[in-house]
Design an enzyme around this catalytic site. Structure first.
Site, PDB file in Angstrom:
ATOM      1  N   ASP A  48      13.989  81.822  20.359  1.00  0.00           N
ATOM      2  CA  ASP A  48      12.807  82.083  21.184  1.00  0.00           C
ATOM      3  C   ASP A  48      12.993  81.693  22.646  1.00  0.00           C
ATOM      4  O   ASP A  48      12.375  82.285  23.526  1.00  0.00           O
ATOM      5  CB  ASP A  48      11.565  81.407  20.592  1.00  0.00           C
ATOM      6  CG  ASP A  48      11.690  79.901  20.479  1.00  0.00           C
ATOM      7  OD1 ASP A  48      12.828  79.411  20.353  1.00  0.00           O
ATOM      8  OD2 ASP A  48      10.650  79.212  20.510  1.00  0.00           O
ATOM      9  N   GLU A  71      26.039  80.756  15.929  1.00  0.00           N
ATOM     10  CA  GLU A  71      26.481  80.383  17.277  1.00  0.00           C
ATOM     11  C   GLU A  71      27.951  79.980  17.322  1.00  0.00           C
ATOM     12  O   GLU A  71      28.637  80.245  18.318  1.00  0.00           O
ATOM     13  CB  GLU A  71      25.622  79.231  17.798  1.00  0.00           C
ATOM     14  CG  GLU A  71      24.177  79.601  18.103  1.00  0.00           C
ATOM     15  CD  GLU A  71      23.256  79.499  16.903  1.00  0.00           C
ATOM     16  OE1 GLU A  71      22.057  79.791  17.040  1.00  0.00           O
ATOM     17  OE2 GLU A  71      23.752  79.134  15.809  1.00  0.00           O
ATOM     18  N   HIS A 134       9.742  71.924  20.181  1.00  0.00           N
ATOM     19  CA  HIS A 134      10.540  72.272  19.001  1.00  0.00           C
ATOM     20  C   HIS A 134      12.000  72.487  19.429  1.00  0.00           C
ATOM     21  O   HIS A 134      12.308  72.584  20.615  1.00  0.00           O
ATOM     22  CB  HIS A 134       9.987  73.539  18.344  1.00  0.00           C
ATOM     23  CG  HIS A 134      10.172  74.778  19.156  1.00  0.00           C
ATOM     24  ND1 HIS A 134       9.462  75.041  20.319  1.00  0.00           N
ATOM     25  CD2 HIS A 134      11.008  75.829  18.996  1.00  0.00           C
ATOM     26  CE1 HIS A 134       9.839  76.199  20.813  1.00  0.00           C
ATOM     27  NE2 HIS A 134      10.785  76.704  20.040  1.00  0.00           N
ATOM     28  N   HIS A 135      12.874  72.570  18.482  1.00  0.00           N
ATOM     29  CA  HIS A 135      14.325  72.702  18.722  1.00  0.00           C
ATOM     30  C   HIS A 135      14.894  71.470  19.446  1.00  0.00           C
ATOM     31  O   HIS A 135      15.968  71.553  20.047  1.00  0.00           O
ATOM     32  CB  HIS A 135      14.665  73.949  19.554  1.00  0.00           C
ATOM     33  CG  HIS A 135      14.495  75.242  18.808  1.00  0.00           C
ATOM     34  ND1 HIS A 135      14.388  75.317  17.446  1.00  0.00           N
ATOM     35  CD2 HIS A 135      14.445  76.525  19.257  1.00  0.00           C
ATOM     36  CE1 HIS A 135      14.251  76.587  17.085  1.00  0.00           C
ATOM     37  NE2 HIS A 135      14.276  77.332  18.152  1.00  0.00           N
ATOM     38  N   GLY A 436      42.986  73.480  17.107  1.00  0.00           N
ATOM     39  CA  GLY A 436      43.261  73.637  15.680  1.00  0.00           C
ATOM     40  C   GLY A 436      42.029  73.606  14.800  1.00  0.00           C
ATOM     41  O   GLY A 436      42.015  72.949  13.761  1.00  0.00           O
ATOM     42  N   ASP A 463      42.447  81.369   2.997  1.00  0.00           N
ATOM     43  CA  ASP A 463      41.169  81.431   2.294  1.00  0.00           C
ATOM     44  C   ASP A 463      40.242  80.282   2.690  1.00  0.00           C
ATOM     45  O   ASP A 463      39.036  80.473   2.860  1.00  0.00           O
ATOM     46  CB  ASP A 463      41.378  81.458   0.779  1.00  0.00           C
ATOM     47  CG  ASP A 463      42.316  80.362   0.265  1.00  0.00           C
ATOM     48  OD1 ASP A 463      42.965  79.698   1.098  1.00  0.00           O
ATOM     49  OD2 ASP A 463      42.397  80.177  -0.964  1.00  0.00           O
ATOM     50  N   ASN A 490      45.534  81.267  -1.448  1.00  0.00           N
ATOM     51  CA  ASN A 490      46.392  80.340  -2.179  1.00  0.00           C
ATOM     52  C   ASN A 490      45.604  79.142  -2.718  1.00  0.00           C
ATOM     53  O   ASN A 490      46.175  78.115  -3.067  1.00  0.00           O
ATOM     54  CB  ASN A 490      47.572  79.875  -1.306  1.00  0.00           C
ATOM     55  CG  ASN A 490      47.115  79.264   0.012  1.00  0.00           C
ATOM     56  OD1 ASN A 490      45.930  78.969   0.196  1.00  0.00           O
ATOM     57  ND2 ASN A 490      48.040  79.070   0.927  1.00  0.00           N
ATOM     58  N   GLY A 492      43.289  76.969  -1.392  1.00  0.00           N
ATOM     59  CA  GLY A 492      42.897  75.729  -0.726  1.00  0.00           C
ATOM     60  C   GLY A 492      43.434  75.575   0.665  1.00  0.00           C
ATOM     61  O   GLY A 492      43.971  76.515   1.265  1.00  0.00           O
ATOM     62  N   GLU A 496      46.711  71.089   5.012  1.00  0.00           N
ATOM     63  CA  GLU A 496      46.284  69.710   4.805  1.00  0.00           C
ATOM     64  C   GLU A 496      46.944  69.099   3.563  1.00  0.00           C
ATOM     65  O   GLU A 496      47.192  67.890   3.515  1.00  0.00           O
ATOM     66  CB  GLU A 496      44.758  69.656   4.731  1.00  0.00           C
ATOM     67  CG  GLU A 496      44.112  70.062   6.042  1.00  0.00           C
ATOM     68  CD  GLU A 496      42.600  70.063   6.016  1.00  0.00           C
ATOM     69  OE1 GLU A 496      42.031  69.677   4.970  1.00  0.00           O
ATOM     70  OE2 GLU A 496      41.994  70.449   7.019  1.00  0.00           O
TER      71      GLU A 496
END
Length: 586
Positions: A48, A71, A134-135, A436, A463, A490, A492, A496
């Site tokens: 708004d 966003e 608001h917001h 990253g 994925d 794969n 996951g 990591e």
């Protein structure tokens, strides 16, 4: 120069009706400024506080408003757009939108991309009051969003007064272009449509004076560097990511032509130097460099790093075998020679151009590279219906590349597999190494494809990353984009896993093609396929580049969870070691 971030409390009185015919508006002024600097698409999420402003952006014939699903993706899209076009823009609403886009803007800051982040702010009459809006977080303080943006933008403008709005807008935008960093512009929601005399005429085009090196410093830097390099036996040059911000790619090519040194790139510099150049030897990334490149760089007795960023990822956990006393570091506005002198206010293009005329030709290291180089081997023969391997996938992606394509590489094993691709002339290449942020590539693919309609984007996305930002596949279809997305399933967060494994790296499997088909919903052009073998891959690529060449193509690739590049295995172990260093003794 920095834009003012002083919040102004004065309310704005609408101009008399008679003035409306002779005065322009803030909304139109901002729209015209965006078009003038090369923006033709603004990635937006309505709220708004920004709706009236969005009306004015839509009314500008040279602008298209691209509505995004959230966003974060709007910011990522502006990042990708800036990579292809040189500048990008996004528009969101106050606080709930602004704080959502922060992560993407921080990424653009880290990658030196000028992104104009426009936020629809509170009514100008509410500034300086004790009202709660608001917001917000429930306090009568409207500066929270501004304070968050101050550390990730190079300039901020809060516009709640029309008298100096044009000045604040121009200062912010020009600063973004000069610094090649994002800026924040907040515009009170009641101001975009109000006529004001300062907007009465078409804004004059920006004329940004080029930065000129200190002549004495430039001459001293060139003399010291030439002396340092001309006595070296086997010097090399390594290009880094800041070549882009300095627009020094052409100057580096001229230097390479003249000096005869081998030229490598840092991983985040891939795509900034033509890989067909006779002196190009690959990516220097320490222990995970492309074949024979690391050996040549680390055995050199002098190396010139042009626009580098050395961090824990680019240095493979601080394990580069590089010695400062052997190096020349060329940053955008400074040159440092070995452990010795450092010359400020010397700009990269000026320096490279002047150095070209002072270096003696020396091809010793290049000849050494040619002696040890062995062409890449071919993948082992496969059995019939054998599950597809990642190295086979990227062999086929290599064959797809041309000067009319661009590669977007998501954070993960695609970083390492895409580094091994040989880029044809004019083939684009982008990835976000400094920041990253997983999921970046979905929005960046949207933005890059929107900016570079002459190229077909080939995105390699894991994925896990896709699950973060999948929604804006919808926007790609709505915009009629024809990118090819390889979704590598794969199971996951593989990158990591190789740093530190745990159950948190395993994700819920999705029916990815089913999801994209549901988003497509028969509206627009979109084609999907599931691929488990090489034969199915060959068929899918033929369809994507043939029958469905005008469609968005989404190809889900099933691979084993442990099918990773050897580079990721090496890199992950070294980064893990860096992350797990014990505290220094107190």
């Amino acid at each position: 120069m920095e834009a003012s971030n002083v919040i102004r409390a004065a309310a704005v009185t609408p101009a008399p009706a008679a003035a409306a015919t002779s005065c322009g508006t803030l909304g139109r002024y901002l729209a015209r400024r965006l078009v003038q600097i090369g923006v033709s698409d603004v990635f937006a999420v309505p709220g708004d506080f920004n709706l009236a402003l969005l009306d004015h952006l839509i009314d500008e014939p040279g602008l298209k408003l691209v509505g995004c699903c959230n966003e974060l993706n709007a910011g990522y899209a502006a990042d990708g757009y800036a990579r292809a076009r040189g500048v990008g823009a996004c528009a969101v609403t106050f606080t709930v939108g602004g704080l959502s886009v922060l992560n993407a803007i921080a990424g653009a800051y880290s990658e030196n991309l000028p992104v104009i982040c426009i936020v629809g702010g509170p009514n100008s009459n509410d500034y300086g009051t004790n009202r709660i809006l608001h917001h917000t977080i429930g306090l009568p303080d409207f500066s929270q969003e501004l304070r968050c943006f101050q550390t990730i933008t190079c300039a901020q403008a809060v516009i709640n007064n029309l008298d100096d709005a044009h000045e604040l807008i121009d200062t912010a935008i020009s600063t973004a272009l000069k610094e090649s960093k994002p800026v924040y512009i907040s515009i009170s929601c009641n101001l975009p449509g109000i006529p004001h005399p300062t907007f009465a005429r078409e804004p004059v085009q920006f004329s940004l004076a080029p930065k000129v090196s200190n002549e004495l410093g430039l001459e001293a830097a060139v003399e010291a560097t030439a002396e340092f390099l001309n006595k070296a036996v086997k010097p090399v040059i390594i290009g880094g990511p800041k070549l882009r911000v300095c627009k020094s790619q052409g100057a580096l090519v001229e230097l390479a032509d003249a000096c005869g040194y081998p030229i490598a790139v840092m991983p985040s510099g891939k795509g900034l130097f033509p890989e067909q150049h006779p002196h190009f030897i690959g990516t220097y990334w320490g222990a995970v460099s492309t074949s024979f490149c690391g050996e040549i760089v680390e055995s050199a007795d002098a190396y010139v790093f042009v626009g580098p960023i050395f961090n824990d990822y680019s240095s493979v956990g601080y394990s580069l075998l590089i010695k400062k006393e052997k190096s020349v570091i060329v940053q955008p506005n400074r040159v440092t020679v070995g452990n010795g002198p450092s010359f400020g206010w010397v700009f990269m293009t000026d320096f490279l151009t002047a150095l070209t005329k002072r270096l003696k030709k020396n091809s010793t290291a290049m000849e050494n590279y040619r002696r040890i180089y062995v062409p890449p081997g071919i993948a082992l023969r496969r059995d019939k219906d054998e599950p597809l391997r990642v190295n086979i996938l990227f062999n086929h992606i290599q064959e797809m590349l041309s000067g009319n394509s661009a590669v977007i590489s998501e954070t993960g094993d695609s970083w390492f597999n895409c580094q091994k691709l040989s880029l044809p002339e004019n083939c684009g290449y982008e990835f976000q190494m400094q920041y990253g942020s997983i999921g970046w590539s979905v929005g960046a693919t949207l933005g890059y494809a929107q900016a570079a309609k002459d190229k077909r984007v080939i995105a390699c996305i894991g994925d896990g990353s896709f699950q973060v930002t999948a929604q804006d596949i919808s926007t790609m279809i709505r915009c009629g984009q024809k990118s090819i997305i390889f979704l590598i399933n794969n199971g996951g967060y593989t990158i990591e896993v190789e740093i530190h494994d745990g159950p948190y790296n395993v994700i819920k499997n999705w029916d990815y093609t089913g999801l994209v088909d549901a988003i497509h919903n028969g509206q627009g052009k979109c084609w999907t396929a599931k691929v488990k073998t090489e034969d199915e891959l060959v068929e899918a690529i033929a369809m994507a580049t043939g029958t469905h060449k005008e469609s968005l193509c989404f190809i889900e690739i099933f691979v084993h969870k442990d099918d990773t590049s050897k580079e990721l295995l090496e890199w992950g172990s070294r980064v893990s070691a860096a992350n797990s260093r014990p505290p220094n003794p107190q």
